[in-house]
Design an enzyme around this catalytic site. Structure first.
Site, PDB file in Angstrom:
ATOM      1  N   LEU A 357      50.388 -57.558  49.677  1.00  0.00           N
ATOM      2  CA  LEU A 357      49.109 -58.094  50.156  1.00  0.00           C
ATOM      3  C   LEU A 357      47.973 -57.680  49.238  1.00  0.00           C
ATOM      4  O   LEU A 357      46.977 -58.382  49.113  1.00  0.00           O
ATOM      5  CB  LEU A 357      48.814 -57.583  51.567  1.00  0.00           C
ATOM      6  N   GLY A 358      48.120 -56.532  48.633  1.00  0.00           N
ATOM      7  CA  GLY A 358      47.043 -56.076  47.769  1.00  0.00           C
ATOM      8  C   GLY A 358      47.344 -54.701  47.230  1.00  0.00           C
ATOM      9  O   GLY A 358      48.215 -53.990  47.728  1.00  0.00           O
ATOM     10  N   GLY A 360      45.446 -51.324  46.560  1.00  0.00           N
ATOM     11  CA  GLY A 360      44.200 -50.634  46.846  1.00  0.00           C
ATOM     12  C   GLY A 360      44.092 -49.364  46.045  1.00  0.00           C
ATOM     13  O   GLY A 360      44.903 -49.091  45.167  1.00  0.00           O
ATOM     14  N   GLY A 361      43.060 -48.625  46.375  1.00  0.00           N
ATOM     15  CA  GLY A 361      42.809 -47.403  45.644  1.00  0.00           C
ATOM     16  C   GLY A 361      43.936 -46.401  45.777  1.00  0.00           C
ATOM     17  O   GLY A 361      44.223 -45.663  44.859  1.00  0.00           O
ATOM     18  N   PHE A 362      44.595 -46.399  46.902  1.00  0.00           N
ATOM     19  CA  PHE A 362      45.570 -45.342  47.132  1.00  0.00           C
ATOM     20  C   PHE A 362      46.994 -45.846  47.187  1.00  0.00           C
ATOM     21  O   PHE A 362      47.914 -45.081  47.406  1.00  0.00           O
ATOM     22  CB  PHE A 362      45.234 -44.588  48.415  1.00  0.00           C
ATOM     23  N   ARG A 364      49.831 -49.535  47.409  1.00  0.00           N
ATOM     24  CA  ARG A 364      50.078 -50.962  47.531  1.00  0.00           C
ATOM     25  C   ARG A 364      50.337 -51.297  48.986  1.00  0.00           C
ATOM     26  O   ARG A 364      50.974 -50.541  49.696  1.00  0.00           O
ATOM     27  CB  ARG A 364      51.299 -51.348  46.698  1.00  0.00           C
ATOM     28  N   VAL A 365      49.842 -52.439  49.402  1.00  0.00           N
ATOM     29  CA  VAL A 365      50.003 -52.845  50.798  1.00  0.00           C
ATOM     30  C   VAL A 365      50.917 -54.064  50.855  1.00  0.00           C
ATOM     31  O   VAL A 365      50.724 -55.028  50.112  1.00  0.00           O
ATOM     32  CB  VAL A 365      48.650 -53.193  51.438  1.00  0.00           C
ATOM     33  N   LYS A 380      51.365 -49.714  54.090  1.00  0.00           N
ATOM     34  CA  LYS A 380      50.717 -49.172  52.903  1.00  0.00           C
ATOM     35  C   LYS A 380      51.608 -48.085  52.337  1.00  0.00           C
ATOM     36  O   LYS A 380      52.000 -47.157  53.035  1.00  0.00           O
ATOM     37  CB  LYS A 380      49.348 -48.601  53.258  1.00  0.00           C
ATOM     38  N   ASP A 480      35.617 -44.135  53.723  1.00  0.00           N
ATOM     39  CA  ASP A 480      35.782 -45.165  52.687  1.00  0.00           C
ATOM     40  C   ASP A 480      35.454 -46.554  53.235  1.00  0.00           C
ATOM     41  O   ASP A 480      36.260 -47.476  53.167  1.00  0.00           O
ATOM     42  CB  ASP A 480      37.211 -45.112  52.129  1.00  0.00           C
TER      43      ASP A 480
END
Ligand SMILES: *[C@@H]1O[C@H](CO)[C@@H](O)[C@H](O)[C@H]1NC(C)=O
Ligand SMILES: *[C@@H]1O[C@H](CO)[C@@H](O)[C@H](O)[C@H]1NC(C)=O
Ligand SMILES: *[C@@H]1O[C@H](CO)[C@@H](O)[C@H](O)[C@H]1NC(C)=O
Ligand SMILES: *[C@@H]1O[C@H](CO)[C@@H](O)[C@H](O)[C@H]1NC(C)=O
Ligand SMILES: *[C@@H]1O[C@H](CO)[C@@H](O)[C@H](O)[C@H]1NC(C)=O
Ligand SMILES: *[C@@H]1O[C@H](CO)[C@@H](O)[C@H](O)[C@H]1NC(C)=O
Length: 683
Positions: A357-358, A360-362, A364-365, A380, A480
């Site tokens: 899905l994306g 992110g900073g921390f 992969r989702v 996540k 965040d």
């Protein structure tokens, strides 16, 4: 007709030759049948054709002879002619390292050995008669006991004897292998007479040289060129004109079986070769023999079993590694919130790229569908090696999982593996707000988010913040807040997601270097000093978020500086400064509202949003409103305090330069912007 007669005649000659040799007798046996030999004592011929000289009873003697005497001389009182013999034997003792006593090939005037004793006498003589020249016998002995009285060299030797048990010459059992020459010497290989293995012996008497040669080899090996030993003795004085040939054997106190498997003999020529392939099988010694079927089935079954166990173990280990999780005692209380890695693997089809899905900073989702409930989730996957802070983090995740708020993405649970943490969230089908504001890199354009939706999202997130900061049983700081962490549910309600990850990373911080985690642009200035996330730092981020969603611009704005086209330069400045600057210079605050809305927005709401955004982004944390006040302003219960753009702007510049933004390290997805962007811009 004459041809046929000639052929028959020739055949008869050949037949005669095959039984009498050139000018004497010869025969060859591979295995024996009952009438081949005359036996006595313990000796029998077994049903499978073995000549069993001794039968496993101790203190026994036994003899076996070719039934008719062999003519050794051409004429009465003539010289004994050359002769040869060869035999395959085996000695099977109940013990592997001890046997008694031995056996011998014998040439003797009679088949009877009156007074002959077992044991060391091998069924040939007794002590009184041993060596008496009137015995007239010649033997090749295979002796497994060392008898000093006969001058034996050891307990594993072959010897050539006349008239008794003292050897003319003897040698330790063994052979010199052909082609195995070591420094010009044939290499000697020991043989153990009691090894239970079949071995072959060749004996040749050469009348012209009175020489006796004895050769040994393992059964099935070719006859070695070099004999084991030689002896010189004129057998004319020993062997009678006609004599019996055969074997004698005796046991002592040890239960031993002496076997002859095959035998050949020839006068005046080499002994015919024994067909070793047709030799009878020796009985098995030791444990009760297994049945033929078992003998075949057992090794296969054993191999199959070992293979099965091996592959099962391999699969288990692989499976264990594949699905291995990290579990610690403290996690027991969070049990219900723990997902199995297997389920997550199933849900995301092994973290398939298509379900990403994306990033992110921390981590992969991935989108996933839980195996049993068919519930759609977002998983996540966070790389995380540290144990430090993990307990607190999990506790927070789990406690947040208990928070029910309609503007909060629920955390359903977690899973841990070595080096990895998995957080399972409710799946938000409409994705995150930033996708609507800026589109995504892949070029898929999403519809412009209408003002109505934006306003609803802002109010929703504000109410969620209020809940987290003040209404929940403990104060929860999100850390965040930004458009990519605000997700839209199917009704286009804003839902705050991605809890606490920043906190998890805070715990990793090296105390030497203040390590502020979050996303640049959304970080409150005081974090540069205290690095302590508070409700006020959340409010700051929220302010940035409100400005961003209203202006449709990222927190760092690219502006074009310069009057004429040639001297124009691109420069970056903070969104806050940009809004303040526009407000101050033209007094038209609403100019900063996202142009894509095409003027289709509620001006009062937009103005409130911009001013609230600026207020929340105030550099002094004490000047920021609380989440409750934010909610009151948004609901119109309390009017916003009067704000002038100029003094606030000056405040900001002063603060930002003094706070020294450059000093702190920023990590997170947009860290590449660097620290300079924060202080650039402005006037
Ligand atoms: C072996 O032979 C001897 C002598 O013929 C006999 O007395 C004895 O019973 C035999 N033993 C076996 C086990 O056949
Ligand atoms: C052979 O020798 C024995 C004694 O050595 C003698 O009694 C016998 O007569 C001899 N036979 C012949 C045919 O010479
Ligand atoms: C050798 O054996 C013969 C016949 O049995 C006997 O007469 C003679 O005395 C024996 N000689 C010796 C030295 O024992
Ligand atoms: C062969 O046997 C002899 C006598 O028992 C022994 O001394 C020697 O070490 C053996 N050699 C090997 C190679 O086993
Ligand atoms: C062996 O002995 C006999 C009789 O004494 C003799 O005729 C013969 O030549 C001898 N053989 C050799 C090779 O010396
Ligand atoms: C015994 O045999 C060995 C090996 O063939 C040989 O070297 C030796 O000379 C022989 N000894 C006698 C006394 O014949």
């Amino acid at each position: 007709m004459s041809m046929l007669l000639q052929f028959l005649f020739l055949s008869l000659i050949l037949l005669a030759a095959s039984t009498t040799g050139g000018d004497g007798q010869q025969f060859a046996y591979s295995g024996f049948s009952t009438n081949d030999l005359v036996v006595d004592g313990a000796t029998t011929i077994t049903s499978n054709g073995l000549l069993e000289l001794t039968n496993g009873t101790d203190q026994q003697t036994g003899h076996a002879f070719y039934p008719t005497p062999v003519q050794f001389t051409r004429s009465p009182n003539g010289t004994v002619q050359s002769f040869s013999t060869s035999f395959v034997f085996a000695i099977l003792s109940v013990y592997t390292d001890l046997s008694a006593h031995g056996m011998a090939f014998v040439v003797a005037p009679s088949r009877n050995f009156p007074g002959a004793l077992p044991g060391q006498f091998l069924g040939l003589t007794d002590i009184r008669n041993d060596g008496n020249a009137s015995n007239h016998f010649f033997t090749v002995e295979l002796d497994t006991i060392e008898n000093k009285e006969f001058g034996d060299i050891n307990a594993n030797h072959a010897g050539a004897n006349v008239n008794g048990l003292r050897s003319l010459n003897s040698s330790s059992a063994g052979y010199y292998a052909d082609g195995d020459v070591n420094g010009g010497e044939f290499h000697f290989h020991n043989l153990s007479l009691i090894s239970r293995e079949a071995m072959q012996v060749w004996m040749d008497y050469d009348a012209t040289a009175s020489s006796i040669t004895v050769t040994m080899a393992p059964s099935k090996a070719a006859r070695p060129a070099r004999p084991l030993f030689t002896a010189t003795h004129n057998l004319t004085s020993v062997v009678t004109d006609a004599a019996y040939v055969g074997f004698s054997s005796a046991t002592g106190t040890i239960n031993t079986r002496h076997y002859v498997l095959g035998w050949s003999f020839a006068m005046n020529g080499p002994a015919p070769a024994i067909d070793v392939s047709r030799l009878p099988k020796l009985p098995r010694m030791g444990p009760k023999p297994l049945s033929k079927a078992l003998e075949i089935v057992l090794p296969i079954a054993t191999a199959a079993f070992v293979l099965a166990v091996g592959s099962a173990a391999f699969l288990l280990v692989r499976r264990h590694l594949k699905y291995a999780e990290l579990r610690e005692d403290w996690e027991l209380e969070f049990g219900p919130h723990r997902f199995s890695y297997r389920d997550l693997l199933d849900a995301t089809e092994g973290f398939k790229d298509e379900l990403l899905l994306g990033v992110g900073g921390f981590g992969r989702v991935y989108k996933g569908t839980l195996p049993v409930s068919k519930l759609e989730v977002a998983v996540k996957r966070v790389s995380h090696d540290s144990r430090q802070g993990m307990k607190e983090f999990i506790a927070e995740v789990v406690s947040i999982g208990r928070i029910q708020h309609r503007n909060l993405v629920r955390v359903l649970g977690y899973c841990r593996r070595r080096g990895e943490l998995f957080l399972v969230y409710e799946y938000m089908p409409s994705g995150s707000v930033d996708k609507y504001l800026y589109g995504n890199n892949e070029g898929t354009t999403r519809p412009v988010l209408s003002w109505e939706h934006r306003w609803r999202v802002v109010k929703g997130i504000a109410s969620c913040l209020l809940y987290l900061h003040e209404e929940w049983e403990q104060v929860v700081v999100h850390r965040d807040i930004k458009p990519s962490n605000v997700l839209l549910d199917s009704d286009m309600n804003g839902r705050l997601g991605d809890f606490g990850l920043a906190r998890l990373y805070d715990h990793d911080a090296d105390p030497q270097t203040t390590h502020v985690v979050g996303t640049i642009g959304y970080l409150a200035p005081e974090l540069g000093h205290t690095s302590k996330a508070t409700p006020q730092t959340d409010v700051f981020s929220f302010g940035m978020f409100v400005l961003e969603i209203t202006c449709g611009r990222r927190p760092v704005v690219v502006v074009v500086v310069g009057d004429d086209e040639s001297s124009q330069e691109e420069s970056q400045c903070m969104l806050v400064d940009w809004v303040l600057e526009r407000w101050a210079s033209s007094g038209a605050l609403l100019e900063t509202v996202d142009a894509r809305l095409g003027g289709d927005y509620n001006a009062a709401e937009a103005c409130l949003a911009l001013k609230l955004g600026l207020l929340c982004s105030h550099p002094f944390s004490k000047s920021r409103p609380t989440a409750r006040q934010v909610m009151q302003y948004l609901d119109g219960e309390v009017p916003l305090p009067e704000m002038a753009p100029t003094d606030m702007s000056l405040h900001m510049m002063a603060i930002m330069q003094n706070e020294g933004f450059d000093d702190y390290v920023v990590t997170g997805s947009t860290a590449s912007i660097g620290t300079t962007s924060v202080v650039s811009g402005g006037r």
